[in-house]
Design an enzyme around this catalytic site. Structure first.
Site, short mmCIF file in Angstrom:
data_model
loop_
_atom_site.label_atom_id
_atom_site.label_comp_id
_atom_site.label_asym_id
_atom_site.label_seq_id
_atom_site.Cartn_x
_atom_site.Cartn_y
_atom_site.Cartn_z
N SER A 1 0.83 -1.20 0.00
CA SER A 1 0.00 0.00 0.00
C SER A 1 0.87 1.26 0.00
CB SER A 1 -0.96 -0.06 1.20
OG SER A 1 -1.98 0.89 1.07
N ASP B 1 -9.18 -6.66 -4.01
CA ASP B 1 -8.70 -5.45 -3.34
C ASP B 1 -9.63 -4.28 -3.67
OD1 ASP B 1 -7.30 -3.17 -2.44
OD2 ASP B 1 -5.36 -4.12 -2.84
N HIS C 1 -6.98 -6.18 0.33
CA HIS C 1 -5.84 -5.27 0.46
C HIS C 1 -4.97 -5.74 1.61
CE1 HIS C 1 -3.91 -1.44 -0.39
NE2 HIS C 1 -3.89 -1.17 0.91
#
Length: 355
Positions: free
Chosen positions: A28, A128, A163
């Site tokens: 991320s 995600d 995610h």
């Protein structure tokens, strides 16, 4: 394994590290920072792992998002660089590749020609909902345009993961989860796959760690400057053989938002200690980097970002800076360059280790 998660604070030391064979990976915001650090100091690295991250300087590709450049970057970060409405709105890889070339010509990052031969692991979970797969696909395209071959890029969009960084730990979140701590159980250890792809022919991970997880004062690398939004402490895992003088390599593992060791929630701009999550050290201890590093003489460096929410820095989730919140001058952002305060700090740690 001796550990210093809550004990002794040491000075980050120097080891017998192979030059130019360091690597970096992240999830991320850590993945966006991975790309920035990789481009800024490509001569120091031989590869990178990008989990749910977009291409270099992607927040700048649509300047018309706002009349104010700083606002445009934030809007692009929140939308086009994370969850564009349609895939066609994802960052333009061609434009950003040319921007990277120009940044190198301006002397702000290393020559992009260094990227040829680097090994890239790029991953996006098909479930995600935080950073869409269409964005991560542009990261793959971006590196292709800068000379990294298809053979050297391992791109995976086939796993129905949310995610997260993926582990084989039964206690971690279900694979499709899109919420903290962003560590999901998918039946394999993603950090091992990253390092295997970058370095190849690695020994099997250790069943029992031989080395030491050290806590060091990382403020010396950013001058304790508040706008850095970095924690007082960073961490490094050093295998026993490396501590005794064996030749080593360094891998930098960058956590994502809300994953720093001392992450806390903010409520109306104030630290909310009552809601502090109990998982702040899991990226350092349970994602698998240390076990494969231990058997392959790899030092793992874990720099730590910190949540800040005040008049100087708005970063309540403890993200790495990939849109410009650390910049001293909002009109002349440098968050993507060798002069960026976080990039200078992390590369300073790498240099201290010997990489």
């Amino acid at each position: 394994m001796a550990g210093d998660m809550d004990g002794e604070v040491v000075k980050l030391g120097a080891y017998n590290v192979k030059k130019g064979e360091s690597s970096v990976s992240g999830l991320s915001s850590g993945a966006f920072m991975t790309v920035q650090l990789h481009l800024a100091h490509s001569s120091s690295f031989c590869g990178a792992g990008v989990i749910a991250g977009g291409p270099y300087r992607c927040v700048e590709f649509f300047r018309a998002a706002s009349a104010v450049g700083e606002d445009a970057n934030e809007l692009n970060a929140l939308h086009l660089c994370m969850n564009p409405l349609v895939p066609q709105n994802a960052p333009n890889a061609n434009r950003l590749a040319e921007l990277a070339r120009q940044t190198a010509r301006d002397g702000l990052i290393d020559e992009v020609t260094n990227l040829a031969g680097h090994r890239l692991y790029i991953f996006t979970g098909s479930k995600d909902s935080v950073v869409y797969s269409s964005v991560v696909a542009r990261t793959r395209d971006f590196y292709h345009l800068l000379g990294v071959t298809t053979t050297d890029i391992h791109y995976d969009d086939s796993v129905p993961a949310g995610h997260s960084i993926i582990t084989g730990n039964a206690e971690d979140s279900p694979l499709e989860t899109n919420q903290p701590p962003y560590i999901n159980n998918g039946g394999f250890i993603q950090s091992h796959n990253i390092l295997q792809h970058i370095y190849g022919n690695l020994a099997a991970p250790s069943d029992r760690l031989s080395g030491r997880l050290m806590r060091f004062d990382q403020t010396e690398f950013f001058g304790n400057e508040p706008r850095a939004s970095m924690s007082k402490y960073g961490y490094a895992y050093v295998p026993q053989a490396v501590a005794e003088g064996a030749e080593a390599r360094v891998h930098i593992a960058l956590h994502g938002c809300k994953q720093g060791y001392n992450y806390i929630d903010f409520t109306f701009g104030q630290s909310d200690f009552a809601s502090q999550p109990p998982y702040g050290n899991r990226y350092i201890t349970t994602t698998g980097y240390n076990s494969i590093a231990d058997s392959n003489n790899i030092i793992v460096l874990y720099p730590q970002a910190e949540g800040t929410d005040d008049s100087l820095t708005q970063n309540p989730d403890g993200c790495w800076d990939w849109w410009g919140y650390t910049c001293a001058d909002a009109e002349r952002p440098d968050y993507y360059s060798r002069e960026a305060i976080q990039i200078k700090a992390i590369h300073g740690m790498l240099s201290r280790l010997g990489g």
